[in-house]
Design a protein around this motif. Structure first.
Motif, mmCIF file in Angstrom:
data_model
loop_
_atom_site.group_PDB
_atom_site.id
_atom_site.type_symbol
_atom_site.label_atom_id
_atom_site.label_comp_id
_atom_site.label_asym_id
_atom_site.label_seq_id
_atom_site.Cartn_x
_atom_site.Cartn_y
_atom_site.Cartn_z
ATOM 1 N N THR A 26 -1.470 15.881 1.811
ATOM 2 C CA THR A 26 -2.688 15.909 2.182
ATOM 3 C C THR A 26 -3.820 14.803 1.756
ATOM 4 O O THR A 26 -4.753 14.300 2.288
ATOM 5 N N TYR A 27 -3.491 13.449 1.690
ATOM 6 C CA TYR A 27 -4.082 11.868 1.663
ATOM 7 C C TYR A 27 -3.678 11.482 2.958
ATOM 8 O O TYR A 27 -2.749 10.426 3.099
ATOM 9 N N LYS A 28 -3.987 12.208 4.063
ATOM 10 C CA LYS A 28 -3.869 11.505 5.890
ATOM 11 C C LYS A 28 -4.799 10.671 5.951
ATOM 12 O O LYS A 28 -4.304 9.914 6.974
ATOM 13 N N ASP A 29 -5.743 9.641 4.965
ATOM 14 C CA ASP A 29 -5.873 8.617 4.997
ATOM 15 C C ASP A 29 -4.938 7.221 5.145
ATOM 16 O O ASP A 29 -5.371 5.781 5.384
ATOM 17 N N TRP A 30 -3.884 7.627 3.867
ATOM 18 C CA TRP A 30 -2.693 6.409 3.803
ATOM 19 C C TRP A 30 -1.722 6.424 4.680
ATOM 20 O O TRP A 30 -0.887 6.754 4.761
ATOM 21 N N THR A 77 0.908 -1.310 -0.165
ATOM 22 C CA THR A 77 0.102 -0.440 0.157
ATOM 23 C C THR A 77 0.389 1.542 0.456
ATOM 24 O O THR A 77 1.877 0.885 1.096
ATOM 25 N N TRP A 78 0.419 2.159 -1.022
ATOM 26 C CA TRP A 78 1.382 3.896 -0.709
ATOM 27 C C TRP A 78 0.771 3.933 1.022
ATOM 28 O O TRP A 78 -0.416 4.062 0.760
ATOM 29 N N ALA A 79 2.088 4.687 1.200
ATOM 30 C CA ALA A 79 1.208 6.110 2.141
ATOM 31 C C ALA A 79 2.009 6.608 2.213
ATOM 32 O O ALA A 79 2.610 7.354 1.555
ATOM 33 N N VAL A 109 1.463 -6.617 5.251
ATOM 34 C CA VAL A 109 1.142 -5.920 4.833
ATOM 35 C C VAL A 109 2.842 -4.913 4.391
ATOM 36 O O VAL A 109 3.615 -4.781 5.328
ATOM 37 N N TYR A 110 2.770 -4.074 3.259
ATOM 38 C CA TYR A 110 4.076 -3.166 3.238
ATOM 39 C C TYR A 110 3.275 -1.777 3.057
ATOM 40 O O TYR A 110 2.501 -2.167 1.576
ATOM 41 N N SER A 111 3.469 -1.628 3.591
ATOM 42 C CA SER A 111 3.820 0.540 3.778
ATOM 43 C C SER A 111 4.742 1.154 2.877
ATOM 44 O O SER A 111 5.577 0.959 3.830
ATOM 45 N N ARG A 112 4.421 1.865 2.322
ATOM 46 C CA ARG A 112 5.408 2.670 2.332
ATOM 47 C C ARG A 112 5.298 4.711 0.926
ATOM 48 O O ARG A 112 4.083 4.206 0.781
ATOM 49 N N ASN A 113 5.907 5.282 1.286
ATOM 50 C CA ASN A 113 5.418 6.305 -0.005
ATOM 51 C C ASN A 113 6.168 6.047 -1.128
ATOM 52 O O ASN A 113 7.431 5.873 -1.481
ATOM 53 N N TRP A 114 4.900 7.284 -1.992
ATOM 54 C CA TRP A 114 6.122 6.843 -3.501
ATOM 55 C C TRP A 114 6.069 7.631 -4.445
ATOM 56 O O TRP A 114 4.432 8.287 -4.134
#
Ligand code: CP
Length: 351
Positions: free
Chosen positions: A274-278, A175-177, A247-252
């Motif tokens: 701005t994507y605070k839910d992520w 998942t994008w974060a 679960v693999y969470s990472r910003n890209w």
């Protein structure tokens, strides 16, 4: 006596390697983890040098490659490209051909990291690695470019295999974060490629507008189809956690990050925040099948993931960071040590 079949091969992405060969690297990495300071491992690169170019900063990659070279009996030399008078689009200097040919006379391998702000457009970093691989007479190892991060992918799958007995039928949520680092796609793309190659179901979650490389996604779909596994893309930051095992969470960064030949880092960060839910939270993890938490690090805590998850009992982040050392030692030994022969590999069950 023939040198090992792996001797001299480049390592740009795990997608270039058969699963059977990746399995052998992982088997050797586990043996090296168990017998960390024992012969013959401690002599495989004795008196030999590994050169490392870092166009970008690093904690784990630099430290783990340096430690790996030391533990194999050799030496890793840290090189800052800006101090080497290399030719670039903007300045005169030494060509890749000349640099690669000369370095091949000194070292037994060359590692390169180039991504994010060190390039002008997506693909430039990987292209530079391939250019070095074209001219070098020694193996070129990818220490993270803008597309791929093979040793990160190997470290991830080593930990996942160590914790999930059977990978088939299990699902990884990648998942994008949101975050303040605007990261390249290399770690997540490599993870998708290797997780799919190893038979995991893939669930990829991100807000609309954060598509990854379509060619990589096509390869991931091909691998999942070959393994009769599932591949799914979702844009839901909560329901995507339902029933997953990893679960693999990472910003890209978004595909617009390099507009105009410039890496628009600040704009990317502003948009992402701005994507605070992520964000991966303990609450969302309750929806999973008691999933393990995976991240390549550095972790942007409080944005990508809550502390409670990153430092919780199901987090594999430090184990994966340690695995970087073992998988790199195994790959360096196989690709760069002229002391191993086919029969040595056969004795270790590596053929
Ligand atoms: N995961 C990883 O490559 O970390 P560094 O950027 O610190 O090397």
């Amino acid at each position: 006596m023939a040198k090992s079949r792996y001797y001299g091969r480049d390592f740009i992405t795990t997608a270039d390697w058969d699963k059977a060969d990746l399995d052998r690297i992982l088997r050797l990495a586990r043996e090296m983890r168990e017998k960390r300071y024992e012969e013959p491992f401690t002599s495989l690169l004795k008196y030999r040098s590994f050169f490392m170019f870092f166009f970008n900063p690093s904690v784990r990659t630099r430290q783990s490659f340096e430690a790996a070279a030391t533990e194999l009996g050799g030496h890793a030399q840290y090189l800052e490209p800006k101090s080497m008078r290399l030719k670039t689009k903007k300045s005169a200097g030494e060509t890749v051909e000349d640099a690669a040919k000369v370095m091949s006379r000194y070292a037994v391998g060359l590692g390169i990291r180039i991504l994010e702000g060190a390039i002008e457009r997506y693909g430039d970093g990987d292209a530079l690695l391939l250019e070095y691989a074209r001219w070098a007479d020694i193996p070129v190892l990818n220490m993270a470019d803008d597309k791929f991060h093979p040793f990160q992918g190997l470290a991830d799958i080593m930990a996942i295999e160590d914790h999930l007995e059977e990978l088939r039928g299990k699902t990884v949520l990648l998942t994008w974060a949101h975050g303040a680092l605007a990261r390249s796609w290399c770690s997540v793309q490599e993870h998708l490629l290797i997780a799919a190659k190893y038979g995991l179901n893939i669930r990829l979650a991100y807000p609309k507008g954060y598509d990854l490389d379509p060619q990589v996604i096509e390869t991931v779909k091909k691998y999942t189809a070959e393994n009769r596994a599932e591949f799914e893309i979702t844009h839901d930051p909560v329901k995507s956690y339902e029933g997953v095992h990893i679960v693999y969470s990472r910003n890209w960064m978004s595909p617009q990050a390099y507009e105009g030949g410039v890496f628009n880092k600040e704009k990317e960060i502003e948009k992402a925040l701005t994507y605070k839910d992520w964000i991966t939270t303990a609450e969302k993890m309750k929806r999973t099948d008691n999933a393990y938490f995976v991240h390549p690090m550095p972790v942007d805590r409080g944005h990508e993931v809550e502390d409670e998850v990153a430092s919780g009992p199901r987090s594999l982040i430090y184990e994966i960071a340690e695995n970087r050392l073992h998988v790199q030692k195994a790959a360096m030994a196989l690709l760069m040590s002229d002391l191993w022969r086919e029969e040595d590999l056969e004795k270790r069950g590596l053929l």
